[in-house]
Design a protein around this motif. Structure first.
Motif, PDB file in Angstrom:
ATOM      1  N   PHE A 166       0.833  -1.204   0.000  1.00  0.00           N
ATOM      2  CA  PHE A 166       0.000   0.000   0.000  1.00  0.00           C
ATOM      3  C   PHE A 166       0.871   1.259   0.000  1.00  0.00           C
ATOM      4  O   PHE A 166       0.639   2.195  -0.776  1.00  0.00           O
ATOM      5  N   ASP A 167       1.893   1.283   0.833  1.00  0.00           N
ATOM      6  CA  ASP A 167       2.790   2.444   0.909  1.00  0.00           C
ATOM      7  C   ASP A 167       3.480   2.678  -0.426  1.00  0.00           C
ATOM      8  O   ASP A 167       3.593   3.822  -0.883  1.00  0.00           O
ATOM      9  N   ALA A 168       3.938   1.608  -1.074  1.00  0.00           N
ATOM     10  CA  ALA A 168       4.620   1.751  -2.366  1.00  0.00           C
ATOM     11  C   ALA A 168       3.671   2.311  -3.425  1.00  0.00           C
ATOM     12  O   ALA A 168       4.058   3.153  -4.244  1.00  0.00           O
ATOM     13  N   VAL A 169       2.417   1.869  -3.402  1.00  0.00           N
ATOM     14  CA  VAL A 169       1.435   2.369  -4.363  1.00  0.00           C
ATOM     15  C   VAL A 169       1.185   3.861  -4.135  1.00  0.00           C
ATOM     16  O   VAL A 169       1.138   4.652  -5.078  1.00  0.00           O
ATOM     17  N   ARG A 228       3.201   6.102  -2.641  1.00  0.00           N
ATOM     18  CA  ARG A 228       4.385   6.892  -2.972  1.00  0.00           C
ATOM     19  C   ARG A 228       4.609   7.011  -4.471  1.00  0.00           C
ATOM     20  O   ARG A 228       5.072   8.042  -4.969  1.00  0.00           O
ATOM     21  N   ASN A 229       4.260   5.948  -5.217  1.00  0.00           N
ATOM     22  CA  ASN A 229       4.462   5.964  -6.663  1.00  0.00           C
ATOM     23  C   ASN A 229       3.278   6.519  -7.429  1.00  0.00           C
ATOM     24  O   ASN A 229       3.400   6.835  -8.616  1.00  0.00           O
ATOM     25  N   GLY A 230       2.126   6.624  -6.767  1.00  0.00           N
ATOM     26  CA  GLY A 230       0.973   7.271  -7.383  1.00  0.00           C
ATOM     27  C   GLY A 230       0.087   6.387  -8.220  1.00  0.00           C
ATOM     28  O   GLY A 230      -0.918   6.854  -8.753  1.00  0.00           O
ATOM     29  N   SER A 231       0.405   5.098  -8.349  1.00  0.00           N
ATOM     30  CA  SER A 231      -0.447   4.182  -9.112  1.00  0.00           C
ATOM     31  C   SER A 231       0.059   2.762  -8.943  1.00  0.00           C
ATOM     32  O   SER A 231       1.194   2.531  -8.500  1.00  0.00           O
ATOM     33  N   PHE A 232      -0.798   1.816  -9.332  1.00  0.00           N
ATOM     34  CA  PHE A 232      -0.394   0.410  -9.284  1.00  0.00           C
ATOM     35  C   PHE A 232       0.733   0.150 -10.271  1.00  0.00           C
ATOM     36  O   PHE A 232       1.717  -0.519  -9.959  1.00  0.00           O
ATOM     37  N   GLU A 266       4.987  -1.187  -9.755  1.00  0.00           N
ATOM     38  CA  GLU A 266       5.412  -2.527 -10.190  1.00  0.00           C
ATOM     39  C   GLU A 266       6.916  -2.732 -10.048  1.00  0.00           C
ATOM     40  O   GLU A 266       7.375  -3.756  -9.520  1.00  0.00           O
ATOM     41  N   ALA A 267       7.698  -1.775 -10.535  1.00  0.00           N
ATOM     42  CA  ALA A 267       9.155  -1.939 -10.549  1.00  0.00           C
ATOM     43  C   ALA A 267       9.709  -2.031  -9.137  1.00  0.00           C
ATOM     44  O   ALA A 267      10.567  -2.876  -8.853  1.00  0.00           O
ATOM     45  N   GLU A 268       9.214  -1.161  -8.228  1.00  0.00           N
ATOM     46  CA  GLU A 268       9.720  -1.181  -6.858  1.00  0.00           C
ATOM     47  C   GLU A 268       9.378  -2.482  -6.149  1.00  0.00           C
ATOM     48  O   GLU A 268      10.210  -3.050  -5.437  1.00  0.00           O
ATOM     49  N   LEU A 269       8.145  -2.960  -6.345  1.00  0.00           N
ATOM     50  CA  LEU A 269       7.683  -4.146  -5.632  1.00  0.00           C
ATOM     51  C   LEU A 269       8.052  -5.458  -6.329  1.00  0.00           C
ATOM     52  O   LEU A 269       8.002  -6.524  -5.711  1.00  0.00           O
ATOM     53  N   ASN A 270       8.398  -5.344  -7.638  1.00  0.00           N
ATOM     54  CA  ASN A 270       8.659  -6.540  -8.443  1.00  0.00           C
ATOM     55  C   ASN A 270       7.446  -7.472  -8.443  1.00  0.00           C
ATOM     56  O   ASN A 270       7.557  -8.691  -8.332  1.00  0.00           O
TER      57      ASN A 270
END
Length: 304
Positions: free
Chosen positions: A14-17, A19-23, A27-31
């Motif tokens: 959730f935090d990564a989404v 911070r990145n502003g979208s699903f 993708e790249a950060e979460l792999n």
């Protein structure tokens, strides 16, 4: 709810989404694929019983509940990292994370000893991860109070209850104009206070009333909250404004800016180290504070 290990993983997604502003951007950060991220988000919403975000053709947008959950998740992550630091200290090892907030346009300030302080801190705590983020001056104090940052290095605006301040150094500011401004070619001895007052001026949005009276000699027609936007407006040739001398120097050297009437217009801005007064400090934070004090005050200490 009492968060489990799987809950923490969902909150990280959730935090990564957020911070990145979208699903897709996460993708790249979460792999992870978008479909997997979507499934994780749905699982977290079901676990919490609230809708965290709106997604569709209009893009990703947090709901009010989602904003609050994200703020709580950030506090939880900070607490977990501080827990790691405490446990590391028990084993005689500095570990965890140091979170530091700073202002923009400070890297070239000759009075800024942060690089030396970080070097000393890293030699004392090589395993500690460092997070440094740039903030607006008016946001820095609140984010120290709420635990977003352990410390902040910024300017003294208004004293805030619960924030401890350590004076560091002063930064000199002067009045500048761009090369296409009507005053660029006018000699200083022909520029009066009335001349300046007649010109459009860009102010800092966090200035107090007394600051505006002291530092706003012209007609205020633009507002900024950071130094770089102010530079852009001054370089447009349409506005006068104050800039730190160290930041403006390279633009003056190339003829893009001019320092106006230096003997008459200017002020000093006091930089301070801020930390939460009542917060329990980890050994990591204490070591950083000591590193700052040692490196800054190896040089002549400024009296305030």
């Amino acid at each position: 709810m009492r968060p489990s290990g799987s809950d923490l993983r969902l909150l990280q997604v959730f935090d990564a989404v957020v911070r990145n502003g979208s699903f897709s951007a996460a993708e790249a950060e979460l792999n992870l694929s978008q479909s997997t991220i979507s499934n994780h988000m749905t699982a977290l919403e079901q676990r919490l019983g609230v809708t965290l975000c709106q997604r569709g053709r209009r893009g990703f947008r947090l709901t009010e509940q989602g904003q609050r959950v994200h703020e709580a998740a950030c506090r939880l992550e900070s607490s977990l990292l501080d827990f790691s630091a405490d446990v590391g200290a028990l084993r005689g090892k500095l570990a965890g994370e140091l979170r530091l907030g700073i202002l923009d346009a400070v890297a070239e300030d000759p009075g800024n000893r942060l690089p030396e302080a970080l070097a000393l801190f890293k030699s004392l705590a090589p395993e500690v991860k460092i997070l440094i983020a740039q903030e607006r001056p008016q946001d820095l104090q609140q984010k120290i109070l709420d635990g977003t940052y352990h410390c902040g290095i910024g300017v003294s605006i208004t004293a805030v209850e619960g924030v401890e301040e350590m004076p560091l150094h002063e930064e000199a500011h002067g009045l500048y104009c761009g090369q296409s401004h009507p005053l660029f070619q006018v000699p200083d001895d022909q520029i009066t206070s009335d001349t300046i007052r007649a010109m459009p001026f860009v102010q800092r949005g966090y200035w107090r009333k007394e600051d505006k009276q002291q530092h706003g000699p012209g007609r205020i027609e633009a507002t900024v909250f950071q130094i770089e936007p102010q530079l852009l407006l001054i370089r447009s040739g349409s506005y006068l404004g104050f800039l730190p001398h160290h930041y403006a120097a390279k633009w003056c050297a190339t003829g893009k800016l001019r320092h106006l009437v230096p003997d008459h217009f200017g002020y000093a801005c006091r930089f301070i180290l801020m930390s939460a007064k009542d917060a329990r400090r980890t050994q990591v934070v204490s070591t950083f504070l000591e590193s700052v004090e040692k490196t800054w005050f190896l040089h002549e200490k400024v009296a305030y």
